[in-house]
Design a protein around this motif. Structure first.
Motif, short mmCIF file in Angstrom:
data_model
loop_
_atom_site.label_atom_id
_atom_site.label_comp_id
_atom_site.label_asym_id
_atom_site.label_seq_id
_atom_site.Cartn_x
_atom_site.Cartn_y
_atom_site.Cartn_z
N ASN A 1 88.09 -8.59 -22.83
CA ASN A 1 89.01 -9.60 -23.38
C ASN A 1 88.26 -10.76 -24.07
N LEU A 2 87.37 -10.40 -24.99
CA LEU A 2 86.55 -11.40 -25.67
C LEU A 2 87.08 -11.78 -27.06
N ILE A 3 88.14 -11.11 -27.51
CA ILE A 3 88.69 -11.38 -28.85
C ILE A 3 89.85 -12.36 -28.74
N ASP A 4 89.76 -13.43 -29.49
CA ASP A 4 90.80 -14.46 -29.48
C ASP A 4 92.14 -13.90 -29.98
N LYS A 5 93.24 -14.37 -29.41
CA LYS A 5 94.57 -13.89 -29.81
C LYS A 5 94.87 -14.18 -31.27
N SER A 6 94.31 -15.26 -31.82
CA SER A 6 94.57 -15.60 -33.22
C SER A 6 94.05 -14.51 -34.16
N VAL A 7 92.96 -13.85 -33.76
CA VAL A 7 92.42 -12.75 -34.57
C VAL A 7 93.31 -11.52 -34.42
N LEU A 8 93.72 -11.23 -33.20
CA LEU A 8 94.59 -10.07 -32.96
C LEU A 8 95.93 -10.23 -33.68
N ASN A 9 96.40 -11.47 -33.82
CA ASN A 9 97.68 -11.72 -34.49
C ASN A 9 97.64 -11.41 -35.98
N ILE A 10 96.43 -11.49 -36.58
CA ILE A 10 96.32 -11.19 -38.02
C ILE A 10 95.63 -9.85 -38.25
N PHE B 1 75.70 5.11 -32.98
CA PHE B 1 76.35 6.40 -33.19
C PHE B 1 75.77 7.12 -34.41
N GLU B 2 75.38 6.36 -35.43
CA GLU B 2 74.71 6.98 -36.58
C GLU B 2 73.38 7.60 -36.17
N ARG B 3 72.68 6.94 -35.26
CA ARG B 3 71.39 7.45 -34.79
C ARG B 3 71.53 8.78 -34.06
N ILE B 4 72.66 8.95 -33.37
CA ILE B 4 72.86 10.21 -32.65
C ILE B 4 73.71 11.19 -33.50
N LYS B 5 73.71 10.92 -34.83
CA LYS B 5 74.32 11.82 -35.82
C LYS B 5 75.83 11.98 -35.66
N LEU B 6 76.52 10.88 -35.29
CA LEU B 6 77.97 10.85 -35.21
C LEU B 6 78.49 9.76 -36.14
N PRO B 7 79.74 9.86 -36.62
CA PRO B 7 80.26 8.82 -37.52
C PRO B 7 80.23 7.44 -36.87
N SER B 8 79.79 6.46 -37.64
CA SER B 8 79.67 5.10 -37.11
C SER B 8 81.01 4.53 -36.69
N LEU B 9 82.10 5.01 -37.29
CA LEU B 9 83.42 4.47 -36.96
C LEU B 9 83.79 4.72 -35.50
N LEU B 10 83.24 5.78 -34.90
CA LEU B 10 83.50 6.05 -33.48
C LEU B 10 82.88 4.95 -32.62
N GLY B 11 81.67 4.54 -32.97
CA GLY B 11 81.02 3.45 -32.25
C GLY B 11 81.81 2.16 -32.38
N MET B 12 82.35 1.92 -33.57
CA MET B 12 83.15 0.70 -33.80
C MET B 12 84.42 0.72 -32.96
N LEU B 13 85.06 1.89 -32.88
CA LEU B 13 86.26 2.02 -32.03
C LEU B 13 85.94 1.68 -30.57
N ILE B 14 84.85 2.24 -30.07
CA ILE B 14 84.46 2.00 -28.68
C ILE B 14 84.10 0.54 -28.47
N ALA B 15 83.45 -0.07 -29.47
CA ALA B 15 83.13 -1.51 -29.40
C ALA B 15 84.41 -2.32 -29.24
N GLY B 16 85.45 -1.95 -30.01
CA GLY B 16 86.72 -2.65 -29.91
C GLY B 16 87.36 -2.51 -28.55
N ILE B 17 87.27 -1.31 -27.97
CA ILE B 17 87.82 -1.08 -26.63
C ILE B 17 87.11 -1.96 -25.60
N ILE B 18 85.79 -2.08 -25.74
CA ILE B 18 84.99 -2.84 -24.77
C ILE B 18 85.29 -4.34 -24.84
N ILE B 19 85.36 -4.89 -26.06
CA ILE B 19 85.53 -6.35 -26.18
C ILE B 19 86.99 -6.76 -26.34
N GLY B 20 87.90 -5.76 -26.40
CA GLY B 20 89.32 -6.05 -26.60
C GLY B 20 90.02 -6.49 -25.33
#
Length: 392
Positions: free
Chosen positions: A43-52, A19-38
């Motif tokens: 569903n790649l994130i362990d529940k123990s991580v989501l709990n904290i 997202f930085e390469r296409i001149k957008l805030p990197s935080l948007l890319g991070m949000l989308i990454a979370g949606i994809i692996i969430g």
């Protein structure tokens, strides 16, 4: 758990860099990454991580507020005068009121839930604003008028003011009641946080000057004190109103006032820590988003967000009415006070986790606010500062 943290960091860096390469805030890319692996994606994130995830988001908030405090120039803020104080709460108050008016009609939620949504949306984002203002300070734009310091200080205290309001509203929503104590506790908690933090900053300044402590250990000391302050707030909040987050920023600002060279070195180190904290914050909030529900709401969140931003802009201009800023500087200040990200990421999922009926709506609108305002206003800040501000 370690596997999940590894995925969060790798995906966060990968999508953020793209997202930085296409001149957008990197935080948007991070949000989308979370949606994809969430859990609503692959569903790649362990529940123990989501709990904290709540504790991890609080850690990120502590880092950005400490970094903001270490870069505040209190002398310039004094010159700005009453506007600096009004910027801490007036724009947020106007925005909360605007959302309170529109959200029940558009989103079909109750009045108290609309106020909670308003508190979630009303905070400006230090994650977007602080780096931009630090860049202005480095390049010398608007420094004489105190604009970067005004925006940076206002944004940081604005966030804490909103979090205090949000916490009070949640208490009322979950069975509490409105009392005189709950109303007067808000300014008292802020004042006590400033007082206690300032005293602590003076003590730290003396210790850091007297003893030869390496930078890494100083950072650990600051983080440890911040966590203790937050624990202290939670322990005594039923009897003594106290804002731990205000105290965190106050002791950082006080340390900067007493020892600028130490604060400058620590600020650089906290910039590195923020890279890690930012990934945790935005990937985890992305992981909380139910995409199918977001599509169900369609364009309705945008109506609420834009309506709230109009009220916020009115609040900003009333706050700086008595300042010496010219028309261009007032316009830039209004633009800079609009991006949403950090607090929305930190608190928008709390109502859902508490079982509040409108929790999913509040979370979804909070994420919409990040996706809509962060790229637009970050771009507007970069585009306009050389045109609207005077270079010292």
């Amino acid at each position: 758990m370690l596997f999940s943290l590894g995925l969060i960091i790798l995906f966060g860096i990968l999508f953020g860099s793209f997202f930085e390469r296409i001149k957008l805030p990197s935080l948007l890319g991070m949000l989308i990454a979370g949606i994809i692996i969430g859990p609503y994606g692959f569903n790649l994130i362990d529940k123990s991580v989501l709990n904290i995830s709540g504790e991890l988001r609080t850690f990120a908030l502590v880092v950005i507020l400490t970094r903001a405090g270490l870069n505040l120039d209190l002398d310039i803020l004094r010159k700005v005068g009453i506007s600096a104080i009004l910027m801490c709460f007036l724009p947020a108050t106007f925005e909360i009121f605007g959302i309170y008016l529109i959200a029940p009609k558009v989103l079909n939620i109750s009045a108290i839930d609309s106020l909670i949504l308003g508190a979630v949306l009303a905070a400006v984002s230090p994650a977007v604003v602080v780096p931009k203002m630090l860049k202005l300070i480095d390049e010398g734009y608007g420094r004489k008028s105190g604009i970067p310091d005004l925006i940076m200080a206002g944004a940081s205290v604005d966030d804490i003011f909103v979090i205090v309001i949000f916490t009070a509203l949640l208490s009322i929503r979950t069975g509490g009641s409105v009392s005189i104590f709950s109303i007067i506790s808000i300014p008292i908690s802020i004042l006590l946080g400033i007082l206690f933090g300032s005293i602590l900053g003076n003590i730290l300044s003396i210790l850091f000057k007297k003893f030869n402590i390496i930078n890494e250990k100083k950072i650990l000391i600051l983080l440890s004190i911040s966590f203790v302050l937050l624990f202290f707030e939670n322990t005594i909040k039923s009897t003594i109103p106290f804002s731990g987050l205000i105290a965190v920023m106050a002791f950082s600002a006080s340390l900067k006032k007493k020892s600028e060279s130490i604060a400058r070195d620590l600020s650089k180190s906290f910039s590195s820590i923020w890279v890690f904290a930012e990934i945790l914050l935005f990937v985890l909030v992305g992981a909380s988003v139910n995409i199918s529900y977001a599509f169900k709401l369609s364009y309705l969140p945008l109506i609420v967000i834009i309506f709230g931003l109009i009220f916020r802009a009115i609040g900003v201009n009333i706050a700086i009415l008595k300042s010496d800023l010219n028309k261009k500087e007032r316009l830039f200040t209004t633009i800079s006070y609009m991006p949403k990200a950090t607090v929305q990421a930190a608190i928008s999922s709390i109502p859902l986790s508490m079982g509040i009926s409108s929790g999913e709506t509040i979370l979804t609108v909070g994420v919409f606010a990040i996706l809509f305002t962060a790229p637009i206003f970050a771009k507007l800040i970069d585009f306009s500062y050389k045109k609207l501000l005077i270079k010292d």
